[in-house]
Design a protein around this motif. Sequence first.
Motif, PDB file in Angstrom:
ATOM      1  N   LYS A  76       1.000  -2.515   2.811  1.00  0.00           N
ATOM      2  CA  LYS A  76      -0.265  -3.199   2.564  1.00  0.00           C
ATOM      3  C   LYS A  76      -0.669  -3.002   1.097  1.00  0.00           C
ATOM      4  O   LYS A  76      -0.779  -1.866   0.625  1.00  0.00           O
ATOM      5  N   PHE A  94      -3.542  -3.980  -1.853  1.00  0.00           N
ATOM      6  CA  PHE A  94      -4.861  -4.521  -2.193  1.00  0.00           C
ATOM      7  C   PHE A  94      -4.809  -4.849  -3.677  1.00  0.00           C
ATOM      8  O   PHE A  94      -5.001  -3.967  -4.506  1.00  0.00           O
ATOM      9  N   VAL A 140      -6.520  -5.061   9.613  1.00  0.00           N
ATOM     10  CA  VAL A 140      -5.909  -5.224   8.288  1.00  0.00           C
ATOM     11  C   VAL A 140      -4.609  -5.990   8.483  1.00  0.00           C
ATOM     12  O   VAL A 140      -3.810  -5.646   9.356  1.00  0.00           O
ATOM     13  N   ARG A 141      -4.438  -7.029   7.689  1.00  0.00           N
ATOM     14  CA  ARG A 141      -3.238  -7.866   7.821  1.00  0.00           C
ATOM     15  C   ARG A 141      -2.128  -7.291   6.937  1.00  0.00           C
ATOM     16  O   ARG A 141      -2.326  -7.151   5.724  1.00  0.00           O
TER      17      ARG A 141
END
Lengths: 263, 305
Positions: free
Chosen positions: B16, B18, B58-59
């Motif tokens: 993940k 960001f 959360v993808r």
Amino acid sequence: MTALALQALWRDRWSLVRWAVGITALVVALSALWPSIHSVDGLQTMLEAYPAALRDAFGLDQISTGAGYLDVELFSIVLPGLFSAFAISRGARLVAGDEESGALLPELVVPRPRSHLLAAYACATCAEVVLLGVTVLGAVLGCSAVLAMGIPLGRVCAAASSVVVIGAAHGLLALAVGAATGRRALAVGVAGAVAVAGYLLHVAGTLVTGVAPWGSWSPIHLVLAHPGLTQGWSATWWWVAPFSVVALVAGAWSFERRDVHLT
Amino acid sequence: MTDRGAARVVVRGLGKDFGDLRAVHDVDLTLRSGTVTGLVGPNGAGKSTTIGALVALVRPTRGTVVIDSHDVVRDGARALAGVGYLPSVFVGRAASTARRYLDDLARLRRLSLTTTIGTLAERLRLDLDQPIGHMSHGTRQKVGVVQAFMHEPTVLLLDEPTTGLDPLVQDQLWQMVDERRDAGAAVLLSSHVMSEVQRAADDVAMMSDGLIVLADSMLELTRRRSTRLELRVLSPPLLPVLRGIPGVRHASVSGHQVEVDMTGPTSELFTVLAPHGIESVTCHDDDLAAVFADLCGTPTEREKP
């Protein structure tokens, strides 16, 4: 979905009651001035001296009638503004506000698509605005009867519906932006800006010939160009619906695919 | 019913980002039926983001999360059917009583759980008729615990579950976790309180900077952890003899004082030292915190100057 919408309505019940009491008080206070306005000598003659565009923009032509007076004082800006403010605050809070506070997390970890939640909250937003519209309907009917304003029931229904349509459109836009972004301030900002811009476009479209064709892009113009209290129901109001549907579909698409704030 | 030990949650290559920040990368994790897995790591290690990806909040940027054969991204509604989740900060609905809030959540799952909610509330000494907005942080956390357990989840994800809970309620919580494990649930327990994980977990995954730096069974970690022995002897032994004992990582002799760091059985050490006259022995077992500090290169409290 019905259960979700009812849960949201139940949580907002006291706030809705406060708004309903406030709006009823406003309708009563402004209606109470009607007898003294009605008895002013030469009011209609004075208003006829105003430029035609100005009279059209603010609906001054019929101000000496009960329906015309309430249309100018309540239904041309005050109630559309209050209904929009109410609906925007609700729409922005139902997904984005709850997400920012962290209240939404357990409700998203359930075996349902997020779009179900959004659809239920859209129903709750519309239902709250309709309930506020019913309050306006009752207050105006009561005032009309007591103060002998002579406004037919159908016209009051149409006028109350017109502010419900405006409020719902802006509330659903706030809900959709909140669902797409998870940011309450952005949802309030975008929907508020659309409401203000829509009103300015409506006024400018009435006053300036060159701007008039753009008026149909304003949800407020689509409704206020045909005031319910003086002209009755109008099919053009429902042209607002596609704006809301497009906003909600885009909001749902983004809501299903984006990250949720974990606080 | 799923076989004990069968994989319920399978995470493969989970990543993940960001923006430019890689919050989680290449996480492989399997949660098994009837097993409590501890997820430990310092603040910002990526634990909550990993759990967020497990519950589809959360993808993932990369990789897959599959719960009971359903991909959480493509088939989230089915994947989450048996999941209980307690977020690290539980808020609830301030205007609702606990009872109404929990009933509403049960309805979202199309269940009626009035009896179970009452039983769990009684165990945690929770007043269901108090508005959540009037509750202390710890009492609100109890509502969070009830909502995570009330539908008897087969996958239970607890993010810092004991925050704000008093010791008696914590004991109840651990009993409830044990009961779910015994019923065949796969439990993931995220915490930076190592003693909690040591008490409850069967397996441990350690995270640092978004990576899983160690994943093993608690039994294996216990076996590998080192023991530090401080002994007082009548006559000092020779240092090379001590260092030659299998498992000894470090040894020092200072007068009649002997210090040894070792892993594995200590019997040979005592055999070697017995002829030197052992007067006293002090033993320090490394805990999970020491293992974690060792892996992450950070000093434990004991090692700090």
